[in-house]
Design an enzyme around this catalytic site. Structure first.
Site, PDB file in Angstrom:
ATOM      1  N   ASP A   6       0.878  -1.174   0.000  1.00 30.56           N
ATOM      2  CA  ASP A   6       0.000   0.000   0.000  1.00 30.56           C
ATOM      3  C   ASP A   6       0.919   1.229   0.000  1.00 30.56           C
ATOM      4  O   ASP A   6       2.117   1.129   0.287  1.00 30.56           O
ATOM      5  CB  ASP A   6      -0.874  -0.058   1.259  1.00 30.56           C
TER       6      ASP A   6
ATOM      7  N   ASP B  43      -0.261   5.140   0.865  1.00 31.35           N
ATOM      8  CA  ASP B  43      -0.547   6.127   1.924  1.00 31.35           C
ATOM      9  C   ASP B  43      -0.635   5.481   3.298  1.00 31.35           C
ATOM     10  O   ASP B  43      -1.431   4.583   3.519  1.00 31.35           O
ATOM     11  CB  ASP B  43      -1.862   6.859   1.609  1.00 31.35           C
TER      12      ASP B  43
HETATM   13  C1  XBP Z   1      -5.285   6.250   0.800  1.00 34.86           C
HETATM   14  C2  XBP Z   1      -6.441   6.978   0.250  1.00 34.86           C
HETATM   15  C3  XBP Z   1      -6.218   8.053  -0.789  1.00 34.86           C
HETATM   16  C4  XBP Z   1      -5.436   9.215  -0.184  1.00 34.86           C
HETATM   17  C5  XBP Z   1      -5.573  10.469  -1.018  1.00 34.86           C
HETATM   18  O1  XBP Z   1      -4.912   5.341  -0.187  1.00 34.86           O
HETATM   19  O2  XBP Z   1      -7.566   6.689   0.627  1.00 34.86           O
HETATM   20  O3  XBP Z   1      -7.495   8.513  -1.174  1.00 34.86           O
HETATM   21  O4  XBP Z   1      -5.987   9.525   1.087  1.00 34.86           O
HETATM   22  O5  XBP Z   1      -5.147  10.205  -2.334  1.00 34.86           O
HETATM   23  P1  XBP Z   1      -3.999   4.020   0.166  1.00 34.86           P
HETATM   24  P2  XBP Z   1      -6.107  10.618  -3.536  1.00 34.86           P
HETATM   25  O6  XBP Z   1      -3.840   3.937   1.664  1.00 34.86           O
HETATM   26  O7  XBP Z   1      -4.792   2.867  -0.417  1.00 34.86           O
HETATM   27  O8  XBP Z   1      -2.689   4.273  -0.524  1.00 34.86           O
HETATM   28  O9  XBP Z   1      -6.566  12.032  -3.270  1.00 34.86           O
HETATM   29  O10 XBP Z   1      -5.267  10.508  -4.769  1.00 34.86           O
HETATM   30  O11 XBP Z   1      -7.244   9.624  -3.487  1.00 34.86           O
HETATM   31 MG    MG Z   2      -3.025   3.161   3.317  1.00 33.49          MG
END
Ligand code: XBP
Ligand code: MG
Length: 258
Positions: free
Chosen positions: A10, A12
């Site tokens: 993953d 973020d």
């Molecule tokens: C985390 C999310 C993303 C980010 C913001 O994604 O939910 O929406 O918060 O990025 P993950 P965007 O943990 O699956 O990496 O604004 O591009 O959605």
């Molecule tokens: Mg994440």
């Protein structure tokens, strides 16, 4: 080492703790840039993270304060694009560094010949760029697949992003590990049949990680060993979580018929 077909990361919250001082601040900069009064403090943003996807999060928030659907459809895409640009600027300035152990684990997986991939809700315009900013071009080039929120119809906790990643890797879910930070991410990985290692962070500390093969607060770096939060299979966990630990998690989950 127990056989590992691949490890899927993953982004973020996992590769870097991007939400609190990255995305959240970038959303606020975008609001200001277009003249909106909205500002998301750390507490509100923590609640808004329950909405997967930045565009969906914006739409949800604006709807909650009565902005009509037509106006939302008009302003959200541009607002999100502004956010993404601000987010990359912030990350280039070091707003959220790599989490401990990520680069080390990627290097150890490369040395062990284990393919790696990314499966994220995040948007492609910043994901690929961010991998280079945080990891450098050589490590970025090692990802056999980078699957983002644009590539699927349903976001995490739906397993679609992991199913597509497995397909692109040609990997057996029963021999593949996911590394996640949140409950939606864990649910998505489990739904696709992967064993999941959770690395908690400030925003996901209180999430329900039932079903995780292992929960730690960090992958561990020399001098800063991984702290185990939950180890339901009772596997041996290296102080610096590496390919061997991930192989044991995959074998234990398979053995448990999970
Ligand atoms: C985390 C999310 C993303 C980010 C913001 O994604 O939910 O929406 O918060 O990025 P993950 P965007 O943990 O699956 O990496 O604004 O591009 O959605
Ligand atoms: Mg994440």
């Amino acid at each position: 080492m127990d056989r590992l077909d691949a490890v899927v990361f993953d982004v973020d919250g996992t590769i870097a703790d991007t939400e609190r001082h990255g995305h959240r601040v970038a959303f606020n900069m975008a609001f200001e840039a277009v003249g909106l009064e909205d500002r998301w403090d750390e507490e509100l943003y923590g609640r808004l993270l329950a909405v997967p996807g930045g565009k969906e999060r914006l739409d949800h928030h604006l709807a909650s304060r009565g902005v009509p659907a037509g106006e939302r459809a008009r302003i959200v895409p541009a607002l999100h694009e502004r956010k993404n640009a601000f987010f990359l600027e912030l990350m280039r300035e070091g707003a959220a560094p790599l989490r401990p152990g990520v680069a080390r684990l990627l290097d150890e997986l490369a040395a062990a010949g284990v393919p790696v991939a990314v499966a994220t809700t995040g948007s492609r315009p910043w994901v690929v760029e961010l991998l280079g900013v945080l990891l450098g071009e050589e490590r970025r080039g090692r990802f056999a697949a980078v699957v983002t929120g644009e590539d699927v119809r349903r976001q995490k906790p739906d397993p679609e992003v992991y199913l597509l990643t497995l397909e692109r890797l040609g990997a057996d879910p029963e021999r593949t590990a996911a590394v996640e930070d949140s409950e939606p991410g864990l649910r998505a990985a489990l739904g696709a049949g992967l064993a999941c290692l959770v690395v908690r962070n400030g925003y996901t500390m209180g999430h329900d990680f039932a079903g995780a093969a292992l929960v730690v607060d960090s992958l561990g770096e020399p001098g800063q060993p991984a702290t185990v939060v939950a180890n339901p299979h009772g596997v041996e966990v290296e102080p610096l979580v590496g390919p061997s630990t991930l192989g044991r998690l995959v074998a234990a989950r398979r053995g448990a018929g999970g």
